[in-house]
Design a protein around this motif. Structure first.
Motif, PDB file in Angstrom:
ATOM      1  N   SER A 131       0.903  -1.270   0.147  1.00  0.00           N
ATOM      2  CA  SER A 131      -0.165   0.040   0.028  1.00  0.00           C
ATOM      3  C   SER A 131       1.019   1.317  -0.205  1.00  0.00           C
ATOM      4  N   THR A 132       1.997   1.378   0.583  1.00  0.00           N
ATOM      5  CA  THR A 132       3.139   2.307   0.578  1.00  0.00           C
ATOM      6  C   THR A 132       4.488   1.996   0.292  1.00  0.00           C
ATOM      7  N   ASN A 183       8.466   8.057  -3.436  1.00  0.00           N
ATOM      8  CA  ASN A 183       7.290   7.163  -2.793  1.00  0.00           C
ATOM      9  C   ASN A 183       6.362   6.412  -3.581  1.00  0.00           C
TER      10      ASN A 183
END
Length: 163
Positions: free
Chosen positions: A86-87, A117
């Motif tokens: 998810s990240t 990111n």
């Protein structure tokens, strides 16, 4: 003897010509036949399903990155995190050596920089202004799965001193 050599030479040329003519495969069809031996994913999601991601039983966080990377001013380093996280957080920080202690009065940068990111990151010397040639850095990737559990891996990145 000369007549024999001429006859043998003609026979060899005809045999070679016959082999070439009888070969029905084009180069393209031979390449296609070879490529058919390998499974082709029909989509990115199918290809990603074969790569372990965070939360999978066979996922090993310590295998997200290699142990060591080297980069010089002419190269790009293409990095990818595991699928289905998810990240993604890519960070870099200098690895200080004894040689850094020799610079009395010099400000030594101990800062850890967040550089990306996203799952994919293309690294060049121009993409990160802290790089110094001949120095080593700790490259880190931290990912979070859908349940909030974090996984991290580290590698050494050396900026080669080739000019």
């Amino acid at each position: 003897m000369n007549a024999f050599l001429k006859t043998a030479r003609k026979a060899a040329v005809l045999a070679a010509f016959g082999i070439i003519v009888s070969c029905s495969n084009s180069v393209d069809s031979m390449i296609d036949n070879y490529n058919d031996l390998f499974a082709k994913p029909t989509s990115d999601s199918q290809q990603d399903s074969r790569i372990p991601g965070p939360g999978d039983d066979d996922f090993v966080a310590e295998e997200m990155l290699g142990l060591y990377y080297a980069l010089d001013y002419r190269e790009k380093l293409y990095l990818a995190g595991p699928p289905r996280a998810s990240t993604y957080v890519w960070t870099i920080e200098p690895i200080l050596t004894n040689a850094d202690d020799d610079y009395i009065g010099r400000d030594v940068d101990y800062t850890k920089y967040e550089i990306a990111n996203s799952r994919y990151y293309t690294m060049t010397l121009a993409s990160c202004s802290i790089f110094e040639r001949g120095k080593s850095y700790k490259l880190s990737l931290t990912v979070t799965d859908n349940l909030g559990k974090t996984y991290s891996d580290e590698a050494v990145l050396t900026i080669t001193a080739i000019y």
